[in-house]
Design an enzyme around this catalytic site. Structure first.
Site, mmCIF file in Angstrom:
data_model
loop_
_atom_site.group_PDB
_atom_site.id
_atom_site.type_symbol
_atom_site.label_atom_id
_atom_site.label_comp_id
_atom_site.label_asym_id
_atom_site.label_seq_id
_atom_site.Cartn_x
_atom_site.Cartn_y
_atom_site.Cartn_z
ATOM 1 N N LEU A 198 -21.165 -30.381 -0.622
ATOM 2 C CA LEU A 198 -22.616 -30.334 -0.861
ATOM 3 C C LEU A 198 -23.324 -30.462 0.483
ATOM 4 O O LEU A 198 -22.797 -31.088 1.410
ATOM 5 C CB LEU A 198 -23.044 -31.502 -1.761
ATOM 6 C CG LEU A 198 -22.577 -31.472 -3.217
ATOM 7 C CD1 LEU A 198 -23.031 -32.738 -3.942
ATOM 8 C CD2 LEU A 198 -23.094 -30.232 -3.945
ATOM 9 N N ASP A 199 -24.541 -29.927 0.565
ATOM 10 C CA ASP A 199 -25.350 -30.099 1.776
ATOM 11 C C ASP A 199 -25.698 -31.579 1.955
ATOM 12 O O ASP A 199 -25.694 -32.342 0.980
ATOM 13 C CB ASP A 199 -26.666 -29.317 1.645
ATOM 14 C CG ASP A 199 -26.436 -27.819 1.498
ATOM 15 O OD1 ASP A 199 -25.369 -27.342 1.914
ATOM 16 O OD2 ASP A 199 -27.343 -27.145 0.955
ATOM 17 N N ALA A 200 -26.091 -31.930 3.176
ATOM 18 C CA ALA A 200 -26.415 -33.342 3.471
ATOM 19 C C ALA A 200 -27.524 -33.858 2.554
ATOM 20 O O ALA A 200 -27.492 -35.006 2.114
ATOM 21 C CB ALA A 200 -26.823 -33.487 4.930
#
Ligand code: URA
Length: 226
Positions: A100-102
């Site tokens: 997942l993105d940050a």
């Protein structure tokens, strides 16, 4: 499983020590000395290190609820890695199945079973992923229709596969997609003239997130997920 991996998963040796004991001819498979680290060990093989029978530790499967501002990487970078939340032995053997993105929160699956994560993330397997998406602008019927049909993302040559949308509120939807392209959800909404304000993954395949943010637990994996 490769012989070096088998020895690693059944001892406390470091990767370098594993290669040394294999090269020294101390490992045998079915009573034959085997000094090739890439040798494939099968389920019914018996592996010995000198006189000791080696038994692989069972694979581990973990669900974690990722907080924002942590990254899905094995090492800390600009943000700390989610592995800081999972303080268990042999942590270096674990990897993430589907990052997942940050700034995205929610379900992250962590395992040391490479075949399982490969099957889960391989594009041909079309494993469904459910995201709760908060949007900058209200969702319109036209946006829903285009997303459900498939949209062409910037830099791609083929449209996205059909998606499913459940409208939760004017600016909130549940989106189910069966692909996992880089920043896919954000790019899909950008392609229809909207913007993702917050993104949270709720499910991957049959696995529904059921731990609090920042928490994790072991999960068991059904045979049909193998
Ligand atoms: N799609 C995105 O854009 N970001 C994620 O983190 C996951 C899916």
């Amino acid at each position: 499983m490769r012989l070096d991996k088998y020895v690693s998963k059944s001892t406390v040796l470091t990767a370098a020590q594993v290669l040394e004991v294999i090269a020294r001819g101390e490992i045998s498979v079915n009573d034959s000395v085997t000094d090739d680290p890439s040798y494939q060990v099968h389920k019914n093989n018996t592996v010995h290190w000198l006189d000791t029978r080696l038994e692989c530790r069972p694979f581990r499967y973990i669900m974690l609820n990722k907080p924002p501002n942590m990254i899905c990487s094995n090492i800390d970078e600009h943000y700390p890695s989610v592995f800081n939340l999972v303080d268990i032995p042999h942590q270096h053997e674990l990897h993430i199945a589907g990052r997942l993105d940050a700034d995205t929160t929610g379900l992250v699956l962590i395992t040391d079973d490479g075949s399982w994560s490969y099957r889960l993330t391989h594009p041909d397997n079309h494993c469904p992923k459910v995201y709760r998406v908060c949007l900058a602008k209200p969702i319109s019927d036209d946006m829903i229709m285009r997303l459900e049909k498939g949209v062409l993302l910037q830099g791609e040559s083929a449209p996205t596969l059909p998606a499913a949308i459940d409208v939760v509120g004017a600016n909130e939807v549940l989106l189910t997609i069966t692909q996992g392209k880089f920043h896919q959800v954000k790019r899909m909404f950008a392609a229809v003239g909207n913007r993702v304000k917050a993104l949270h993954r709720e499910a991957i395949g049959e696995i529904n997130l059921d731990v609090e943010v920042g928490q994790w637990r072991y999960i068991s994996v059904n045979d049909n997920q193998h």
